[in-house]
Design a protein around this motif. Structure first.
Motif, PDB file in Angstrom:
ATOM      1  N   ALA A 170       4.849  -5.089  -7.439  1.00  0.00           N
ATOM      2  CA  ALA A 170       4.700  -5.033  -5.984  1.00  0.00           C
ATOM      3  C   ALA A 170       5.407  -3.801  -5.421  1.00  0.00           C
ATOM      4  O   ALA A 170       4.899  -3.129  -4.512  1.00  0.00           O
ATOM      5  CB  ALA A 170       5.243  -6.306  -5.341  1.00  0.00           C
ATOM      6  N   HIS A 171       6.584  -3.495  -5.971  1.00  0.00           N
ATOM      7  CA  HIS A 171       7.321  -2.312  -5.526  1.00  0.00           C
ATOM      8  C   HIS A 171       6.562  -1.035  -5.888  1.00  0.00           C
ATOM      9  O   HIS A 171       6.476  -0.091  -5.069  1.00  0.00           O
ATOM     10  CB  HIS A 171       8.713  -2.297  -6.165  1.00  0.00           C
ATOM     11  CG  HIS A 171       9.511  -1.069  -5.830  1.00  0.00           C
ATOM     12  ND1 HIS A 171      10.011  -0.824  -4.567  1.00  0.00           N
ATOM     13  CD2 HIS A 171       9.880   0.010  -6.597  1.00  0.00           C
ATOM     14  CE1 HIS A 171      10.655   0.333  -4.560  1.00  0.00           C
ATOM     15  NE2 HIS A 171      10.594   0.850  -5.773  1.00  0.00           N
ATOM     16  N   ILE A 172       6.004  -0.988  -7.099  1.00  0.00           N
ATOM     17  CA  ILE A 172       5.216   0.179  -7.511  1.00  0.00           C
ATOM     18  C   ILE A 172       4.012   0.354  -6.593  1.00  0.00           C
ATOM     19  O   ILE A 172       3.663   1.473  -6.191  1.00  0.00           O
ATOM     20  CB  ILE A 172       4.768   0.025  -8.978  1.00  0.00           C
ATOM     21  CG1 ILE A 172       5.981   0.085  -9.912  1.00  0.00           C
ATOM     22  CG2 ILE A 172       3.756   1.105  -9.353  1.00  0.00           C
ATOM     23  CD1 ILE A 172       5.659  -0.197 -11.354  1.00  0.00           C
ATOM     24  N   SER A 173       3.381  -0.765  -6.213  1.00  0.00           N
ATOM     25  CA  SER A 173       2.242  -0.716  -5.301  1.00  0.00           C
ATOM     26  C   SER A 173       2.642  -0.092  -3.971  1.00  0.00           C
ATOM     27  O   SER A 173       1.935   0.772  -3.433  1.00  0.00           O
ATOM     28  CB  SER A 173       1.680  -2.120  -5.071  1.00  0.00           C
ATOM     29  OG  SER A 173       0.680  -2.113  -4.077  1.00  0.00           O
ATOM     30  N   ASN A 174       3.785  -0.506  -3.445  1.00  0.00           N
ATOM     31  CA  ASN A 174       4.254   0.049  -2.171  1.00  0.00           C
ATOM     32  C   ASN A 174       4.509   1.556  -2.273  1.00  0.00           C
ATOM     33  O   ASN A 174       4.160   2.327  -1.370  1.00  0.00           O
ATOM     34  CB  ASN A 174       5.529  -0.665  -1.725  1.00  0.00           C
ATOM     35  CG  ASN A 174       5.294  -2.132  -1.404  1.00  0.00           C
ATOM     36  OD1 ASN A 174       4.160  -2.539  -1.145  1.00  0.00           O
ATOM     37  ND2 ASN A 174       6.355  -2.918  -1.426  1.00  0.00           N
ATOM     38  N   VAL A 175       5.118   1.969  -3.379  1.00  0.00           N
ATOM     39  CA  VAL A 175       5.391   3.397  -3.584  1.00  0.00           C
ATOM     40  C   VAL A 175       4.086   4.186  -3.642  1.00  0.00           C
ATOM     41  O   VAL A 175       3.964   5.270  -3.057  1.00  0.00           O
ATOM     42  CB  VAL A 175       6.217   3.599  -4.866  1.00  0.00           C
ATOM     43  CG1 VAL A 175       6.319   5.089  -5.208  1.00  0.00           C
ATOM     44  CG2 VAL A 175       7.606   3.008  -4.708  1.00  0.00           C
ATOM     45  N   LEU A 176       3.084   3.639  -4.331  1.00  0.00           N
ATOM     46  CA  LEU A 176       1.799   4.330  -4.447  1.00  0.00           C
ATOM     47  C   LEU A 176       1.096   4.429  -3.094  1.00  0.00           C
ATOM     48  O   LEU A 176       0.475   5.458  -2.784  1.00  0.00           O
ATOM     49  CB  LEU A 176       0.908   3.602  -5.461  1.00  0.00           C
ATOM     50  CG  LEU A 176       1.328   3.728  -6.927  1.00  0.00           C
ATOM     51  CD1 LEU A 176       0.452   2.851  -7.806  1.00  0.00           C
ATOM     52  CD2 LEU A 176       1.244   5.178  -7.389  1.00  0.00           C
ATOM     53  N   ILE A 177       1.187   3.382  -2.286  1.00  0.00           N
ATOM     54  CA  ILE A 177       0.547   3.422  -0.967  1.00  0.00           C
ATOM     55  C   ILE A 177       1.203   4.498  -0.093  1.00  0.00           C
ATOM     56  O   ILE A 177       0.518   5.290   0.571  1.00  0.00           O
ATOM     57  CB  ILE A 177       0.618   2.053  -0.276  1.00  0.00           C
ATOM     58  CG1 ILE A 177      -0.206   1.019  -1.060  1.00  0.00           C
ATOM     59  CG2 ILE A 177       0.118   2.142   1.159  1.00  0.00           C
ATOM     60  CD1 ILE A 177      -1.676   1.362  -1.186  1.00  0.00           C
ATOM     61  N   TYR A 178       2.542   4.554  -0.101  1.00  0.00           N
ATOM     62  CA  TYR A 178       3.232   5.588   0.665  1.00  0.00           C
ATOM     63  C   TYR A 178       2.914   6.985   0.119  1.00  0.00           C
ATOM     64  O   TYR A 178       2.778   7.950   0.893  1.00  0.00           O
ATOM     65  CB  TYR A 178       4.745   5.345   0.642  1.00  0.00           C
ATOM     66  CG  TYR A 178       5.213   4.332   1.663  1.00  0.00           C
ATOM     67  CD1 TYR A 178       5.342   4.678   2.994  1.00  0.00           C
ATOM     68  CD2 TYR A 178       5.529   3.027   1.285  1.00  0.00           C
ATOM     69  CE1 TYR A 178       5.775   3.750   3.940  1.00  0.00           C
ATOM     70  CE2 TYR A 178       5.961   2.086   2.210  1.00  0.00           C
ATOM     71  CZ  TYR A 178       6.079   2.457   3.540  1.00  0.00           C
ATOM     72  OH  TYR A 178       6.500   1.540   4.475  1.00  0.00           O
ATOM     73  N   SER A 179       2.789   7.094  -1.198  1.00  0.00           N
ATOM     74  CA  SER A 179       2.435   8.388  -1.794  1.00  0.00           C
ATOM     75  C   SER A 179       1.031   8.816  -1.382  1.00  0.00           C
ATOM     76  O   SER A 179       0.791   9.994  -1.094  1.00  0.00           O
ATOM     77  CB  SER A 179       2.534   8.304  -3.322  1.00  0.00           C
ATOM     78  OG  SER A 179       3.848   7.973  -3.733  1.00  0.00           O
ATOM     79  N   ALA A 180       0.112   7.848  -1.350  1.00  0.00           N
ATOM     80  CA  ALA A 180      -1.252   8.156  -0.916  1.00  0.00           C
ATOM     81  C   ALA A 180      -1.255   8.640   0.529  1.00  0.00           C
ATOM     82  O   ALA A 180      -1.989   9.581   0.880  1.00  0.00           O
ATOM     83  CB  ALA A 180      -2.140   6.927  -1.066  1.00  0.00           C
ATOM     84  N   MET A 181      -0.434   8.033   1.375  1.00  0.00           N
ATOM     85  CA  MET A 181      -0.343   8.468   2.761  1.00  0.00           C
ATOM     86  C   MET A 181       0.136   9.920   2.849  1.00  0.00           C
ATOM     87  O   MET A 181      -0.363  10.704   3.665  1.00  0.00           O
ATOM     88  CB  MET A 181       0.594   7.545   3.540  1.00  0.00           C
ATOM     89  CG  MET A 181       0.067   6.126   3.726  1.00  0.00           C
ATOM     90  SD  MET A 181       1.262   5.038   4.559  1.00  0.00           S
ATOM     91  CE  MET A 181       1.364   5.813   6.180  1.00  0.00           C
ATOM     92  N   ALA A 182       1.104  10.277   2.003  1.00  0.00           N
ATOM     93  CA  ALA A 182       1.606  11.651   1.994  1.00  0.00           C
ATOM     94  C   ALA A 182       0.513  12.637   1.573  1.00  0.00           C
ATOM     95  O   ALA A 182       0.358  13.713   2.166  1.00  0.00           O
ATOM     96  CB  ALA A 182       2.807  11.760   1.067  1.00  0.00           C
ATOM     97  N   VAL A 183      -0.280  12.265   0.564  1.00  0.00           N
ATOM     98  CA  VAL A 183      -1.356  13.137   0.102  1.00  0.00           C
ATOM     99  C   VAL A 183      -2.438  13.256   1.173  1.00  0.00           C
ATOM    100  O   VAL A 183      -2.966  14.350   1.437  1.00  0.00           O
ATOM    101  CB  VAL A 183      -1.950  12.615  -1.221  1.00  0.00           C
ATOM    102  CG1 VAL A 183      -3.130  13.485  -1.658  1.00  0.00           C
ATOM    103  CG2 VAL A 183      -0.885  12.600  -2.315  1.00  0.00           C
TER     104      VAL A 183
END
Length: 373
Positions: A16-29
């Motif tokens: 779940a934590h990895i998912s959150n990090v990926l979503i925030y990373s996608a927002m940055a991209v």
């Protein structure tokens, strides 16, 4: 792992934590892609059709008239003699809008023969969007793995999946060589807003679903609803662009002079006739799938609640949305309702879908409110 063990499994907090990090990373991209798209629209010159039209309008016509005044007639040799061709005295007619049923002319960001600098920014933007799509899809997948179920059990999961599918539809159209890169800027803008809303207001921790949702119909019904919504959204963006471009072309046709900002933006969009046709094709292609979505939901309701239709708010608004799009398609196929009138119906229909998506889930109580926000 047995089905009972799967249903009772505790959420995996690490995933779940990895998912959150990926979503925030996608927002940055996606934010980087937004800046690249802005650069394409701001610093890239107008596309070929717009530049050609500008060359034939006032200033360009004046220069052509001056050159014509000093230019001699052209003499050509024909069979058995010569013929003299006089320069045309009348200024060329400037076509500011495409006629109904005319052949599409590629125009706007990403069109053939566009500006090289703008095209470079656009290609960078598309690359960033594709990277963001992969990162966000990874976030959706790890969210699903964290609870070992479909990743759309609440509004947060629905939002991140919806935005992923919307980006996927855009990239698929590009892969099919469709002239849709102009959609990139409004699409990324709203996707960033959607993800911002998801991670701030709608965020919900990973958890299991209520027993009524443990069905294979969850994968069928909700996945098709998400895909339909993403495609309807792309059609709505095209509809809004059509209304603006149609007004711009009508003002040019009547001899008006739009402002510099309006001219800069509108000349980067395809012709209104092309936008209208694209909107109709998108909505017409997805309407049968939306019909299937409602039927699948009714079958699932029969399995879960013992009745196929109970006038639940979600069921009612799904049907209202269906009727609205059916009215649009009927109006679009009727000669008297083509163009702007049909476009207004398309926006009303998407507004119904949007209320069904947000309004019913958040503000209206019903059987579909089981998952909370």
């Amino acid at each position: 792992m047995t089905l009972a063990t799967t249903l009772a499994a505790e959420p995996n907090e690490n995933l779940a934590h990895i998912s959150n990090v990926l979503i925030y990373s996608a927002m940055a991209v996606y934010l980087l892609a937004f800046f690249a798209l802005m650069a394409e629209w701001l610093f890239g010159s107008r596309s070929k059709v717009a530049r050609t039209a500008a060359a034939l309008t006032a200033d360009g016509a004046d220069r052509a008239a001056a050159a014509k005044a000093s230019a001699p007639a052209v003499t050509v040799r024909a069979k058995g003699g010569t013929a003299t061709l006089e320069r045309p005295k009348a200024a060329p007619k400037v076509v500011t809008r495409a006629a109904a049923g005319s052949r599409d002319v590629p125009d706007g960001p990403g069109a053939a023969a566009g500006d090289a600098q703008g095209d470079l920014y656009g290609r960078i933007a598309v690359s960033m969007i594709a990277l963001g799509f992969l990162v966000e899809a990874g976030g959706v997948l790890t969210r699903a793995l964290s609870v070992q179920r479909a990743p759309w059990g609440n509004m947060y999961e629905f939002n991140i999946t919806f935005s992923t599918v919307a980006i996927g539809v855009f990239l698929a159209l590009l892969a099919l060589k469709k002239n849709v890169r102009w959609i990139g800027l409004p699409l990324i803008t709203t996707v960033l807003l959607d993800l911002g809303l998801a991670v701030t207001v709608l965020y919900t921790d990973s958890d299991q679903l209520v027993p009524a949702l443990h069905s294979y119909w969850l994968w069928i019904h909700v996945s098709t609803a998400i895909f339909c919504g993403a495609a309807f959204y792309v059609g709505a963006v095209s509809t809004a662009a059509y209304l603006f471009k149609d007004s711009y072309e009508a003002k040019l046709q009547s001899g008006g002079t739009p402002g510099r900002f309006a001219t800069s933006v509108m000349e980067r969009l395809p012709a209104s006739a092309s936008l209208d046709k694209f909107t109709y094709r998108m909505n017409a292609a997805i309407f049968p799938l939306w019909t299937f979505t409602i039927i699948a939901g009714a079958i699932w309701a029969g399995d879960a609640w013992g009745r196929y239709w109970g006038w639940d708010p979600k069921e009612v608004w799904s049907f209202i949305t269906w009727v609205a799009y059916a009215c649009y398609l009927h109006a679009r196929a009727t000669a008297g309702w083509k163009g702007r009138k049909a476009a207004y119906l398309a926006l009303i229909a998407f507004g119904c879908w949007l209320f069904n998506y947000y309004g019913v889930n958040i503000f209206v109580s019903g059987k579909h409110s089981y998952a909370g926000v």
